[in-house]
Design a protein around this motif. Sequence first.
Motif, mmCIF file in Angstrom:
data_model
loop_
_atom_site.group_PDB
_atom_site.id
_atom_site.type_symbol
_atom_site.label_atom_id
_atom_site.label_comp_id
_atom_site.label_asym_id
_atom_site.label_seq_id
_atom_site.Cartn_x
_atom_site.Cartn_y
_atom_site.Cartn_z
ATOM 1 N N VAL A 1 0.721 -1.150 -0.011
ATOM 2 C CA VAL A 1 0.174 0.074 0.035
ATOM 3 C C VAL A 1 0.989 1.356 0.011
ATOM 4 O O VAL A 1 0.517 2.156 -0.601
ATOM 5 N N SER A 2 1.824 1.279 0.823
ATOM 6 C CA SER A 2 2.865 2.364 1.159
ATOM 7 C C SER A 2 3.419 2.821 -0.576
ATOM 8 O O SER A 2 3.769 3.918 -0.816
ATOM 9 N N LEU A 3 3.614 1.484 -1.376
ATOM 10 C CA LEU A 3 4.014 2.032 -2.598
ATOM 11 C C LEU A 3 3.270 2.570 -3.406
ATOM 12 O O LEU A 3 3.523 3.295 -4.410
ATOM 13 N N VAL A 4 2.127 2.272 -3.148
ATOM 14 C CA VAL A 4 0.859 2.908 -4.237
ATOM 15 C C VAL A 4 0.365 4.251 -3.876
ATOM 16 O O VAL A 4 -0.051 4.962 -4.695
ATOM 17 N N VAL A 5 0.599 4.567 -2.456
ATOM 18 C CA VAL A 5 -0.088 5.909 -1.804
ATOM 19 C C VAL A 5 0.397 7.130 -2.570
ATOM 20 O O VAL A 5 -0.637 7.969 -2.861
ATOM 21 N N PRO A 6 2.029 7.330 -3.271
ATOM 22 C CA PRO A 6 1.953 8.491 -3.827
ATOM 23 C C PRO A 6 1.122 8.792 -5.214
ATOM 24 O O PRO A 6 0.582 9.980 -5.182
ATOM 25 N N LEU A 7 1.010 7.631 -5.890
ATOM 26 C CA LEU A 7 0.316 7.502 -7.204
ATOM 27 C C LEU A 7 -1.165 7.919 -6.785
ATOM 28 O O LEU A 7 -1.961 8.617 -7.433
ATOM 29 N N LEU A 8 -1.591 7.116 -5.762
ATOM 30 C CA LEU A 8 -3.272 7.040 -5.297
ATOM 31 C C LEU A 8 -3.674 8.652 -4.842
ATOM 32 O O LEU A 8 -4.491 9.474 -5.599
ATOM 33 N N ALA A 9 -2.756 9.340 -4.250
ATOM 34 C CA ALA A 9 -2.733 10.518 -3.731
ATOM 35 C C ALA A 9 -2.897 11.720 -4.884
ATOM 36 O O ALA A 9 -3.562 12.510 -5.047
ATOM 37 N N VAL B 1 -3.497 10.870 -8.273
ATOM 38 C CA VAL B 1 -4.679 10.722 -9.023
ATOM 39 C C VAL B 1 -5.835 11.327 -8.325
ATOM 40 O O VAL B 1 -6.622 12.075 -9.141
ATOM 41 N N LEU B 2 -5.840 11.137 -7.058
ATOM 42 C CA LEU B 2 -7.086 11.706 -6.216
ATOM 43 C C LEU B 2 -7.045 13.084 -6.483
ATOM 44 O O LEU B 2 -8.345 13.870 -6.737
ATOM 45 N N ALA B 3 -5.959 13.886 -6.202
ATOM 46 C CA ALA B 3 -5.994 15.363 -6.324
ATOM 47 C C ALA B 3 -6.007 15.643 -7.501
ATOM 48 O O ALA B 3 -6.502 16.916 -7.885
ATOM 49 N N SER B 4 -5.378 15.039 -8.529
ATOM 50 C CA SER B 4 -5.352 15.701 -10.008
ATOM 51 C C SER B 4 -6.761 15.150 -10.901
ATOM 52 O O SER B 4 -6.657 15.480 -11.950
ATOM 53 N N PHE B 5 -7.240 14.108 -10.631
ATOM 54 C CA PHE B 5 -8.173 13.426 -11.618
ATOM 55 C C PHE B 5 -9.395 13.281 -10.526
ATOM 56 O O PHE B 5 -10.400 13.891 -11.314
ATOM 57 N N VAL B 6 -9.656 12.504 -9.472
ATOM 58 C CA VAL B 6 -10.889 12.102 -9.332
ATOM 59 C C VAL B 6 -11.740 13.519 -8.599
ATOM 60 O O VAL B 6 -12.792 13.762 -9.101
ATOM 61 N N ILE B 7 -10.884 14.216 -7.771
ATOM 62 C CA ILE B 7 -11.399 15.499 -7.186
ATOM 63 C C ILE B 7 -11.740 16.244 -8.228
ATOM 64 O O ILE B 7 -12.975 16.823 -8.312
ATOM 65 N N PRO B 8 -11.154 16.791 -9.380
ATOM 66 C CA PRO B 8 -11.416 17.751 -10.304
ATOM 67 C C PRO B 8 -12.720 17.120 -11.170
ATOM 68 O O PRO B 8 -13.616 18.255 -11.353
#
Lengths: 367, 420
Positions: free
Chosen positions: B36-44, B46-53
């Motif tokens: 999970v810790s490996l994926v966290v940066p990308l997840l964050a 994607v969340l900030a630049s894609f899902v939220i917008p």
Amino acid sequence: MVQAKDPFVSFKGVQKSYDGETLVVKNLNLDIASGEFLTMLGPSGSGKTTCLMMLAGFETATHGDIELGGSPINNIPPHKRGIGMVFQNYALFPHMTVGENLAFPLNVRKVPKAEVEEKVRSVLDMVQMNAFIDRKPAQLSGGQQQRIALARALVFSPELVLMDEPLGALDKQLREHMQYEIKHIHENLGVTVVYVTHDQSEALTMSNRIAVFDDGVIQQLADPVTLYEKPENSFVAQFIGENNQMVGTVKSVSKGIATINLDSGAEVKALAVNISGVGSRTTLSVRPERCVVLTKKSATVSRLDAKIEELIYLGDHIRCRMNVAGDDQFIMKVPNTSGQLGLEIGASLQIGWQNNDCRALDFKELV
Amino acid sequence: MVDSQTVLSGPITAADGTPLKKKLAQALFRSRVRAVSLVVPLLAFVLASFVIPIFALMWQGVYNDRFSTYTPNLSDQLSKWDGLGEPDEDLFVALVADLKKARKDRTIGRIATRVNQEYPGTRSLFTSTARKAKKLKAPFKESVIKTNKKWANIEVWRAMKITSQDLTPSFYATALDGRYTVDKGFVKQNENRQIYVKLFWRTFMISATVMALCLLLGYPVAYLLATLPLRSSNLLMIMVLLPFWTSLLVRTTAWIAILQSQGVINDLMVAMGITADDSRFSLIYNMTGTIIAMTHILLPFMILPLYSVMKTIPPSYMRAARSLGATPTMAFIKVYVPQTIPGVGAGGLLVFILAIGYYITPALVGGQDGQLISNMIAYHMQKSLNWSLAAALGGILLAGVLLLYWIYDRVIGIDNMKLG
């Protein structure tokens, strides 16, 4: 070479080169009789698969003619040759069910639908796979895929079936089982089979005749018994079955029996098969099971001192690695009879063979 | 039998007595944390630049509080009004009060713009009345109407009632060439004002055409790539990838140089006498230009998935088909093509989805009838500043893509897709 009286398939002076510099197949002449099971056996790169591909039509012969049923087929495309083929990886069409795979060769021949169904059923019966007609190939095990591939090559009743190492991907037990099955199918249908393999036991089990390939040339073409018992050159002797090799010089020849001075100094006798004459170098070949431990009273002419290096107990026989004539890889198979059990590592004894069991062949540097 | 046995033995335990499932979860915990810790940066990211917008955009498409923020009194009164009867004095009082305040706060422009989006041609009505609002005397209904008799038009008031509602379907209605009205619900836009549906349809058709052309041109190239010997296929691969390494803008402008009426192709045509000098082909600044340039730019996205699928098809399938009696054509159609379907699906979907949202190329070479819906979205984002309408258009586009994705999943299956 044995010539079939009425060849069904015949290669006439066929040569094949891929790059224009080296010949992969050198002047191949081979006649295959109708209904015969012929195996092309050889190490990889020996040209056997190329020969099969030329016969199937996927490669063109650089020179020479290939005839099928008396007429040349060099210029006939593969789909008009009517030759069934089983591939190494089965090549079952993954997007079709077993039934559709089997119906494919019939549908392209525009066979009526009812007849297609009947033929598919009967060929599935033959390989005992009727319950699998609606499965996709990926849902079958390796052995089942193999059966379907075989059935597909037979369903349109070709007179000639080619098999390119069809059992290579199966485990040992299944492979042996399929060998018998293919052999029986061949016997029942009477089709001509050309089979390519690098597995000599497979070749010995199934074939009517075996063509041993090496370096683009047929080294020997014979039935399994002859091939094993009477190899004509040291390659065949080495390739088929287990074999001890010794190098020496021919001292004299009389009545087909040669007397040979081994490089280690001992003098032995062997059947003169493939030697150039007195004074020439030769490789002797003797099977591990034809060597015997000698007692003082034994009457054989060839006597060699041996020292036991290693014993492997295999139940029905004992595999005995010995140092003989300077070669510590000399293998002898000693039958497991109560009298022989005194063998010990480090023991010195004398071994020998009947004159006919040792064959003096062409000279080949030992590796 | 089996059931009763499992029931009898109860939960399986590890050697130390803890239930096996718990033990297993403990053992796997560390590796799971690491994963999970490996994926966290990308997840964050994607969340900030894609899902939220995306959610912000979807929200913007149905929610716009500009009018109600700047006209608190009027919005309050409008919500009490049923929108059917004549607007009463209370509404006019609130209107004048809010206009005065808006004039002072310099927010009148925003109010006017918002209502103008709903009821075009009312912008000056607001600004001019706001200027005079200070001098207006009661009764306000009369005096306001005296400044501009448009205020007597009930439609203006109805438009204001619509805009006073924060949560509104009116942008989606506009995006689908309709209007949301107080009295009749959804109604169709006037014939001469219908543009978006036509544009959506054109976008769809151009994307489909580009996809079909990419498939037509890309399939043989991918086949060659997969079957040629390594040395020549590498060269070909470089030629396929070359456009990837060139700027999109450079490639598009190169097409302008080639296709324009004084460009390479037209000059050649004239030189060869195929066409007269005064009737040169118009190959650019229209739909043809858009299709040609987009096909070229999107071609690699079709070739690469196709290639990766074709590469995995062993030649023995074709050989098997031919040995079974199929002609080369038949073997190709019946055996080879079906096995490339995952690649066709992946490439087709990729090209289509990219094409449907394409912006720069149509903007540069599209001219009038080569514009796509994305150009209209950009227009509303940058020029008309009607972000809610842009969001509604984007939302419809997104829904369309998801619908296509769903259809694709039903017909071919997503798990059957191979991107490389």
